[in-house]
Scaffold this motif. Structure first.
Motif, PDB file in Angstrom:
ATOM      1  N   GLU A  54       0.833  -1.207   0.000  1.00  0.00           N
ATOM      2  CA  GLU A  54       0.000   0.000   0.000  1.00  0.00           C
ATOM      3  C   GLU A  54       0.867   1.256   0.000  1.00  0.00           C
ATOM      4  N   ALA A  55       1.859   1.284   0.869  1.00  0.00           N
ATOM      5  CA  ALA A  55       2.673   2.493   1.040  1.00  0.00           C
ATOM      6  C   ALA A  55       3.583   2.764  -0.148  1.00  0.00           C
TER       7      ALA A  55
ATOM      8  N   LEU B 103       8.569   7.948   0.807  1.00  0.00           N
ATOM      9  CA  LEU B 103       9.879   8.124   1.429  1.00  0.00           C
ATOM     10  C   LEU B 103       9.772   8.107   2.949  1.00  0.00           C
ATOM     11  N   PHE B 104       8.762   8.783   3.483  1.00  0.00           N
ATOM     12  CA  PHE B 104       8.578   8.802   4.935  1.00  0.00           C
ATOM     13  C   PHE B 104       8.315   7.394   5.441  1.00  0.00           C
ATOM     14  N   TYR B 105       7.460   6.672   4.750  1.00  0.00           N
ATOM     15  CA  TYR B 105       7.148   5.304   5.156  1.00  0.00           C
ATOM     16  C   TYR B 105       8.414   4.444   5.157  1.00  0.00           C
TER      17      TYR B 105
ATOM     18  N   ILE C 184      -1.614   0.687   8.713  1.00  0.00           N
ATOM     19  CA  ILE C 184      -1.606   0.904   7.267  1.00  0.00           C
ATOM     20  C   ILE C 184      -1.908  -0.394   6.531  1.00  0.00           C
ATOM     21  N   GLY C 185      -1.320  -1.499   6.997  1.00  0.00           N
ATOM     22  CA  GLY C 185      -1.598  -2.789   6.372  1.00  0.00           C
ATOM     23  C   GLY C 185      -3.048  -3.201   6.508  1.00  0.00           C
TER      24      GLY C 185
ATOM     25  N   GLN D 269      -6.672   3.197  -4.001  1.00  0.00           N
ATOM     26  CA  GLN D 269      -6.030   3.370  -2.708  1.00  0.00           C
ATOM     27  C   GLN D 269      -6.892   2.778  -1.607  1.00  0.00           C
ATOM     28  N   GLY D 270      -6.254   2.150  -0.615  1.00  0.00           N
ATOM     29  CA  GLY D 270      -6.987   1.598   0.509  1.00  0.00           C
ATOM     30  C   GLY D 270      -6.975   2.522   1.709  1.00  0.00           C
ATOM     31  N   LEU D 271      -5.815   3.090   2.037  1.00  0.00           N
ATOM     32  CA  LEU D 271      -5.689   3.952   3.211  1.00  0.00           C
ATOM     33  C   LEU D 271      -6.543   5.199   3.022  1.00  0.00           C
ATOM     34  N   PRO D 272      -7.527   5.412   3.891  1.00  0.00           N
ATOM     35  CA  PRO D 272      -8.415   6.562   3.712  1.00  0.00           C
ATOM     36  C   PRO D 272      -7.677   7.894   3.841  1.00  0.00           C
ATOM     37  N   VAL D 273      -8.116   8.870   3.055  1.00  0.00           N
ATOM     38  CA  VAL D 273      -7.631  10.238   3.214  1.00  0.00           C
ATOM     39  C   VAL D 273      -8.429  10.830   4.376  1.00  0.00           C
ATOM     40  N   ALA D 274      -7.798  10.914   5.520  1.00  0.00           N
ATOM     41  CA  ALA D 274      -8.441  11.328   6.764  1.00  0.00           C
ATOM     42  C   ALA D 274      -7.352  11.533   7.798  1.00  0.00           C
TER      43      ALA D 274
END
Length: 309
Positions: free
Chosen positions: A98-99, A206-208, A270-271, A282-287
């Motif tokens: 995902e990341a 990059l942060f991930y 995240i997983g 995308q799976g990870l919600p924008v929130a």
């Protein structure tokens, strides 16, 4: 793998274009290792997927989508189940995919015992480092459909506050223009861990890779015997987890970060929330996701709540 035409949604979420195309791996890559809970070796092969198919597991020719509908409650890991076949401990691999933007991927699994209906993803060092490096090794490319077209990547935006809770633990999602995560943990029985908070002001690859993927799974030394008595962590060791004693502190230092346990919970989150992904989006919600003393069941609970289930 069947591709459906419409995104399942609810009034809680709006799907919006990201301005990017769906991606997949540029080539196949294989990793082999020991599983945390079964203690058995397994081989995982990550292969390019067609646009719109998303991420799914292929175990003994049984296809199990990496989607919230197939999550089965299980202790200390996230399990996917379909037609009696199960794949356990998927969270670190799915977190990395995902990341790093691997939107479509066929994940083939082989066990030494071909009669087994259960498979488990290798734990490696307890982090997502091995999977991130695997993706970097082969790189990404734009995913194409079976008829040679590309697909725009959509992202789920949370429209109103949503939360799930149990006792003093909770996971919540609040509307935000960018994806943010704030996570808190509390282990008063292990003072070396204690209370920790970790926040991500905005998520990017990059942060991930530098700040999240390296964080290893952890456990309390005094709880190990109890977990093994119920058939868990048979493959656990000081090489694939950081272990903290209530009285003696960390048994296998040094830590990669002072707040490594809290960062690992973000990795897991995240997983687990990647299981909200549908059809290569995308799976990870924008929130702004805020969690306190969460775990796999609560993470999955938030995904189901967002789905309107």
């Amino acid at each position: 793998m069947t591709v459906f035409n419409s995104l399942r949604s609810s009034k809680l979420v709006s799907w919006k274009p990201t301005g990017r195309l769906q991606q997949t791996l540029a080539n196949c890559i294989e990793r082999r290792g020991k599983a945390l809970h079964s203690g058995k070796d397994s081989t995982v092969r990550l292969c390019p997927g067609f646009a719109g198919e998303g991420r799914y597991f292929d175990y003994q020719s049984n296809l199990i989508p990496a989607f919230i509908d197939f999550v089965q409650v299980s202790p200390l890991c996230t399990t996917l189940c379909k037609n009696g076949f199960r794949v356990r401990t998927v969270e670190h691999l799915l977190s990395a995919l995902e990341a790093t933007g691997v939107d479509n991927c066929r994940i083939e699994i082989e066990n030494s015992d071909t009669e087994e209906h259960d498979a488990e993803i290798p734990i490696f060092d307890g982090s997502a480092k091995e999977w991130v490096e695997a993706v970097e090794e082969v790189g990404l490319e734009v995913a194409m459909t079976h008829d040679g077209k590309h697909c725009e990547k959509m992202a789920p935006h949370v429209n109103e506050p949503v939360y799930v809770w149990r006792d003093d633990s909770f996971v919540a999602a609040f509307p935000s223009e960018v994806g943010k995560i704030s996570y808190g943990i509390s282990f008063p029985q292990a003072p070396a861990i204690g209370s920790q908070w970790f926040s991500i002001p905005s998520m990017d690859n990059l942060f991930y890779t530098r700040q999240i993927a390296l964080a290893r799974t952890f456990c309390i030394y005094e709880e190990i015997e109890q977990m093994r008595n119920v058939g868990l962590i048979k493959g656990g060791s000081l090489e694939n987890a950081i272990v903290c004693s209530a009285s003696g502190g960390w048994l296998n230092p040094p830590l990669r970060f002072n707040d490594e346990p809290c960062r690992h919970k973000v990795l897991d989150l995240i997983g687990d929330l990647s299981l909200f992904a549908q059809f290569g989006n995308q799976g990870l919600p924008v929130a702004h996701i805020v969690a306190y003393k969460g775990g796999h069941a609560l993470h999955a609970g938030l995904a189901r709540q967002l789905m309107g289930d």
